[in-house]
Design an enzyme around this catalytic site. Structure first.
Site, PDB file in Angstrom:
ATOM      1  NE  ARG A 134       2.386   4.856  12.399  1.00 31.15           N
ATOM      2  CZ  ARG A 134       1.548   5.619  13.102  1.00 31.15           C
ATOM      3  NH1 ARG A 134       2.019   6.503  13.961  1.00 31.15           N
ATOM      4  NH2 ARG A 134       0.243   5.487  12.946  1.00 31.15           N
ATOM      5  CE  LYS A 194      -2.459   1.577   3.692  1.00 32.00           C
ATOM      6  NZ  LYS A 194      -2.133   3.023   3.654  1.00 32.00           N
ATOM      7  CB  THR A 195       1.824   3.597  -2.417  1.00 32.11           C
ATOM      8  OG1 THR A 195       0.721   3.501  -3.328  1.00 32.11           O
ATOM      9  CG2 THR A 195       2.862   2.551  -2.762  1.00 32.11           C
ATOM     10  CE  LYS A 217      -7.650   6.513   4.417  1.00 34.05           C
ATOM     11  NZ  LYS A 217      -6.196   6.244   4.289  1.00 34.05           N
ATOM     12  CB  THR A 219     -13.540  16.575  -8.501  1.00 31.87           C
ATOM     13  OG1 THR A 219     -14.270  17.762  -8.785  1.00 31.87           O
ATOM     14  CG2 THR A 219     -12.208  16.941  -7.862  1.00 31.87           C
TER      15      THR A 219
HETATM   16  O1  S5P Z   1      -9.134   3.571   8.926  1.00 31.14           O
HETATM   17  C1  S5P Z   1      -8.021   3.594   8.422  1.00 31.14           C
HETATM   18  C2  S5P Z   1      -7.830   3.482   7.030  1.00 31.14           C
HETATM   19  C3  S5P Z   1      -6.540   3.462   6.519  1.00 31.14           C
HETATM   20  S1  S5P Z   1      -6.355   3.118   4.836  1.00 31.14           S
HETATM   21  N1  S5P Z   1      -6.912   3.691   9.206  1.00 31.14           N
HETATM   22  C4  S5P Z   1      -5.636   3.697   8.697  1.00 31.14           C
HETATM   23  O2  S5P Z   1      -4.685   3.752   9.477  1.00 31.14           O
HETATM   24  N2  S5P Z   1      -5.436   3.620   7.329  1.00 31.14           N
HETATM   25  C5  S5P Z   1      -4.062   3.673   6.740  1.00 31.14           C
HETATM   26  O3  S5P Z   1      -3.348   2.537   7.181  1.00 31.14           O
HETATM   27  C6  S5P Z   1      -3.240   4.883   7.137  1.00 31.14           C
HETATM   28  O4  S5P Z   1      -3.376   5.924   6.179  1.00 31.14           O
HETATM   29  C7  S5P Z   1      -1.818   4.343   7.170  1.00 31.14           C
HETATM   30  O5  S5P Z   1      -1.227   4.425   5.876  1.00 31.14           O
HETATM   31  C8  S5P Z   1      -1.988   2.867   7.514  1.00 31.14           C
HETATM   32  C9  S5P Z   1      -1.757   2.529   8.973  1.00 31.14           C
HETATM   33  O6  S5P Z   1      -0.431   2.765   9.326  1.00 31.14           O
HETATM   34  P1  S5P Z   1       0.166   2.347  10.770  1.00 31.14           P
HETATM   35  O7  S5P Z   1       1.552   2.884  10.728  1.00 31.14           O
HETATM   36  O8  S5P Z   1      -0.689   2.986  11.821  1.00 31.14           O
HETATM   37  O9  S5P Z   1       0.126   0.831  10.829  1.00 31.14           O
END
Ligand code: S5P
Length: 258
Positions: free
Chosen positions: A230, A60-61, A93, A100
């Site tokens: 993370r 995922k990016t 998202k 748009t």
């Molecule tokens: O509800 C959400 C949806 C998404 S896509 N909560 C999230 O945290 N995310 C994404 O998942 C967020 O943008 C980030 O890229 C990832 C979670 O990252 P982490 O470092 O907290 O595991």
């Protein structure tokens, strides 16, 4: 609750090519792990993806956090997707009117539709957001996830919002392939449930992000795929961490199947 059938059996039931490919490779690679490579330079991302690629079903990016985005980055990323056999999910998202999002998805400097197998959208604007994305994505064989629930404290995606999101998905099965959610919200085996907010020990970050464990997500919340950022990319050894998350996620799936 969802009737538990295997990823590969579901692959055969699915008509969307991206869902079929994803479910098939999950069973082949024995992984339901998506790594969210939220790093800010192209070189760091490419190096991380090459390391964790063998252990993931998806990468995922967030391309809009990259300082030195270029087409060269995209060609390296897509080469790694072939080398390691994973799907690319751009976590854009989208959340605007159809006209748009069509431009945001196809154009600008990122041209997301040209390289991301999957992107996602908020259901907030109503089905028009999907109508717009679909015009661009369908001819390219792309898939879209709808954000039905979020992992952050106090978020507004619950109750009727979540139910209406499922309805929008059901009305757009040619393009919507599932949900970003916290637990299974549809019984339909064609819809994927993909869950962020995952770490090996549950807890919170400093800005309202909530974490649950891979086992909790797959076994109890009956989701299909875990998203870990993370917990892996900031680990002392991301490869060891990726293996641990892969093992935790897949063993929970095996347990659910048995
Ligand atoms: O509800 C959400 C949806 C998404 S896509 N909560 C999230 O945290 N995310 C994404 O998942 C967020 O943008 C980030 O890229 C990832 C979670 O990252 P982490 O470092 O907290 O595991």
């Amino acid at each position: 609750p969802r009737k538990m059938i295997s990823y590969s059996e579901r692959a055969r039931l699915c008509s969307h090519p991206v869902t079929r490919k994803l479910l098939t490779l999950m069973e082949e690679k024995r992984t339901n792990l998506t790594v969210s490579v939220d790093l800010t330079t192209a070189a760091e991302i490419i190096s991380m993806v090459d390391k964790v690629g063998p252990y993931v079903c998806m990468i995922k990016t967030h391309v809009d956090i990259i300082e030195d985005f270029s087409q060269d980055f995209i060609s390296k990323l897509t080469d790694l997707a072939v080398k390691h056999n994973f799907i690319i999910f751009e976590d854009r998202k989208f959340a605007d009117i159809g006209h748009t999002v069509m431009q945001q998805y196809s154009g600008g400097m990122y041209r997301i539709a040209d390289w991301a197998n999957i992107t996602n959208a908020h259901s907030l604007p109503g089905s028009g957001v999907i109508q717009g994305l679909k015009q661009i994505g369908l001819p390219k064989g792309r898939g879209c996830l709808l954000i039905a629930e979020m992992s952050s404290s106090g978020n507004l995606c619950s109750g009727d919002y979540t139910k209406e999101t499922v309805k929008i998905a059901e009305g757009n099965r040619d393009f919507v392939i599932g949900f970003v959610c916290q637990s299974a919200i549809s019984d339909d085996p064609e819809f994927l449930h993909i869950t962020p907010g995952v770490q090996l020990s549950s807890g919170q970050d400093q800005m309202g992000q909530n974490y649950v464990t891979p086992r909790e997500v797959i076994l109890n919340h009956k989701s299909d795929i875990i998203i870990v950022g993370r917990g892996i990319i900031k680990a002392e050894d991301p490869v060891i961490a990726a293996k641990a998350y892969m093992e935790a996620g897949y063993s929970a799936y095996m347990e659910r199947m048995s």
